[in-house]
Design a protein around this motif. Structure first.
Motif, mmCIF file in Angstrom:
data_model
loop_
_atom_site.group_PDB
_atom_site.id
_atom_site.type_symbol
_atom_site.label_atom_id
_atom_site.label_comp_id
_atom_site.label_asym_id
_atom_site.label_seq_id
_atom_site.Cartn_x
_atom_site.Cartn_y
_atom_site.Cartn_z
ATOM 1 N N PHE A 78 34.209 39.577 48.712
ATOM 2 C CA PHE A 78 34.542 38.528 49.677
ATOM 3 C C PHE A 78 35.469 37.505 49.034
ATOM 4 N N VAL A 79 36.457 37.071 49.811
ATOM 5 C CA VAL A 79 37.348 36.000 49.359
ATOM 6 C C VAL A 79 37.196 34.844 50.337
ATOM 7 N N ASP A 80 36.786 33.704 49.821
ATOM 8 C CA ASP A 80 36.536 32.524 50.655
ATOM 9 C C ASP A 80 35.708 32.897 51.892
ATOM 10 N N GLY A 81 34.698 33.719 51.658
ATOM 11 C CA GLY A 81 33.773 34.076 52.726
ATOM 12 C C GLY A 81 34.213 35.235 53.606
ATOM 13 N N GLN A 82 35.449 35.693 53.450
ATOM 14 C CA GLN A 82 35.930 36.797 54.290
ATOM 15 C C GLN A 82 35.851 38.124 53.529
ATOM 16 N N GLU A 83 35.338 39.155 54.188
ATOM 17 C CA GLU A 83 35.218 40.443 53.492
ATOM 18 C C GLU A 83 36.583 41.100 53.293
ATOM 19 N N VAL A 84 36.849 41.535 52.039
ATOM 20 C CA VAL A 84 38.141 42.153 51.706
ATOM 21 C C VAL A 84 37.954 43.511 51.006
ATOM 22 N N THR A 85 36.733 44.043 51.077
ATOM 23 C CA THR A 85 36.394 45.293 50.364
ATOM 24 C C THR A 85 37.451 46.391 50.539
ATOM 25 N N SER A 86 37.863 46.663 51.771
ATOM 26 C CA SER A 86 38.868 47.714 51.981
ATOM 27 C C SER A 86 40.269 47.158 51.846
ATOM 28 N N ALA A 87 40.477 45.930 52.331
ATOM 29 C CA ALA A 87 41.828 45.344 52.333
ATOM 30 C C ALA A 87 42.448 45.307 50.934
ATOM 31 N N ILE A 88 41.634 45.084 49.906
ATOM 32 C CA ILE A 88 42.199 44.979 48.550
ATOM 33 C C ILE A 88 42.583 46.341 47.967
ATOM 34 N N ARG A 89 42.283 47.418 48.696
ATOM 35 C CA ARG A 89 42.667 48.775 48.232
ATOM 36 C C ARG A 89 43.928 49.253 48.948
ATOM 37 N N SER A 90 44.538 48.420 49.776
ATOM 38 C CA SER A 90 45.716 48.860 50.536
ATOM 39 C C SER A 90 46.877 49.172 49.597
ATOM 40 N N ALA A 91 47.823 49.973 50.099
ATOM 41 C CA ALA A 91 48.989 50.334 49.297
ATOM 42 C C ALA A 91 49.799 49.088 48.937
ATOM 43 N N GLU A 92 49.836 48.120 49.860
ATOM 44 C CA GLU A 92 50.620 46.914 49.605
ATOM 45 C C GLU A 92 50.028 46.107 48.446
ATOM 46 N N VAL A 93 48.725 45.954 48.442
ATOM 47 C CA VAL A 93 48.072 45.227 47.341
ATOM 48 C C VAL A 93 48.274 46.007 46.037
ATOM 49 N N THR A 94 48.065 47.320 46.087
ATOM 50 C CA THR A 94 48.190 48.146 44.882
ATOM 51 C C THR A 94 49.598 48.041 44.288
ATOM 52 N N ALA A 95 50.593 47.998 45.156
ATOM 53 C CA ALA A 95 51.974 47.940 44.672
ATOM 54 C C ALA A 95 52.315 46.587 44.048
ATOM 55 N N ASN A 96 51.567 45.540 44.398
ATOM 56 C CA ASN A 96 51.905 44.198 43.921
ATOM 57 C C ASN A 96 50.987 43.635 42.849
ATOM 58 N N VAL A 97 49.858 44.306 42.620
ATOM 59 C CA VAL A 97 48.830 43.705 41.762
ATOM 60 C C VAL A 97 49.250 43.576 40.294
ATOM 61 N N SER A 98 50.063 44.495 39.790
ATOM 62 C CA SER A 98 50.455 44.404 38.375
ATOM 63 C C SER A 98 51.222 43.109 38.087
ATOM 64 N N ARG A 99 52.079 42.712 39.034
ATOM 65 C CA ARG A 99 52.857 41.474 38.859
ATOM 66 C C ARG A 99 51.940 40.258 38.813
ATOM 67 N N VAL A 100 50.947 40.270 39.699
ATOM 68 C CA VAL A 100 50.014 39.140 39.765
ATOM 69 C C VAL A 100 49.151 39.089 38.499
ATOM 70 N N ALA A 101 48.725 40.287 38.035
ATOM 71 C CA ALA A 101 47.863 40.347 36.851
ATOM 72 C C ALA A 101 48.605 39.999 35.571
ATOM 73 N N ALA A 102 49.923 39.871 35.645
ATOM 74 C CA ALA A 102 50.701 39.519 34.451
ATOM 75 C C ALA A 102 50.903 38.002 34.331
ATOM 76 N N ILE A 103 50.402 37.230 35.304
ATOM 77 C CA ILE A 103 50.582 35.766 35.275
ATOM 78 C C ILE A 103 49.491 35.123 34.406
ATOM 79 N N GLY A 104 49.904 34.426 33.366
ATOM 80 C CA GLY A 104 48.956 33.829 32.412
ATOM 81 C C GLY A 104 47.850 32.997 33.045
#
Ligand code: DC
Length: 221
Positions: A78-104
């Protein structure tokens, strides 16, 4: 018997979460999926529709609330009370997560939360930097991996079983690209801790890997 901290690191698609979830269930430990946390930050940013900005995303990471609510066969997120269990596995999130995870500052915010969750012991935490950065003193560290071909094949079968149409070659390329991004980034790159046990699961069944890990945890407890 003392409940320990188990750090499981390795590349995308090595089966870390499948294995960690099963082991945790069998030995009564909590399972913490740190990839889901970086995915949650990515999801939150994409929701805003704003351009990529390290400052803006760091601000989000420091103010949003990420919660895990484990259930029998699913680890709900859950993010801020909203369920994101499936949403965080989307192709769009997967394609962008490495950039976000590289931010100090994003990493600093996530690592602080991970330490709070794991300090009590009795946890299996999986990610890329758990044994090297988050819990350098973890009682057990495992580096779980498999060949790119094997990881792509597992993912292919999983998606085909869900009725999705995918190309094996494309999956192989995506996995190789994520390996490269995760291991070549400047901050906390994916790498095996010196004292981690290296486990190549290419030729192992899920049951074999689970049994091996349980044995290792029991030895350390
Ligand atoms: O394990 P996963 O595919 O859900 O991870 C998503 C992304 O988050 C992956 O590209 C690497 C990053 N990640 C990280 O940098 N550090 C972690 N501890 C966990 C994941």
């Amino acid at each position: 018997m003392r409940k320990i901290v188990v750090a499981i690191d390795g590349p995308a698609g090595a089966g870390k979460s499948t294995i960690a979830k099963l082991v945790a269930g069998e030995i009564g430990y909590a399972y913490i999926d740190t990839g889901a946390m970086y995915r949650s930050v990515t999801w939150k940013w994409l929701q805003t529709g704003k351009e990529f900005s390290e400052e803006f995303i760091s601000e989000l990471a420091n103010t949003m609330v990420i919660e895990f609510r484990p259930e029998a066969n699913v680890n709900r997120v859950f993010v801020d009370g909203q369920e994101v269990t499936s949403a965080i596995r989307s192709a769009e999130v997967t394609a962008n997560v490495s950039r976000v995870a590289a931010i100090g500052p994003v990493r600093e915010a996530m690592v602080a939360q991970q330490r709070r969750m794991g300090d009590v012991g009795g946890v299996l935490m999986d990610g890329r930097d758990i044994g090297t950065v988050v819990f350098p003193n973890a009682e057990l560290k495992v580096f779980l991996t498999a060949t790119v071909e094997e990881r792509a094949m597992r993912r292919y079968k999983e998606l085909v079983a869900k009725g999705e149409k995918v190309e094996l070659e494309q999956l192989k390329e995506d996995i190789a690209l994520r390996d490269k991004q995760d291991s070549e980034r400047a901050i906390s790159p994916l790498r095996q801790a010196e004292d981690a046990l290296y486990l190549d699961t290419s030729d192992m069944s899920i049951e074999q890997v689970v049994a091996k890990l349980k044995e290792l945890v029991q030895e350390r407890e």
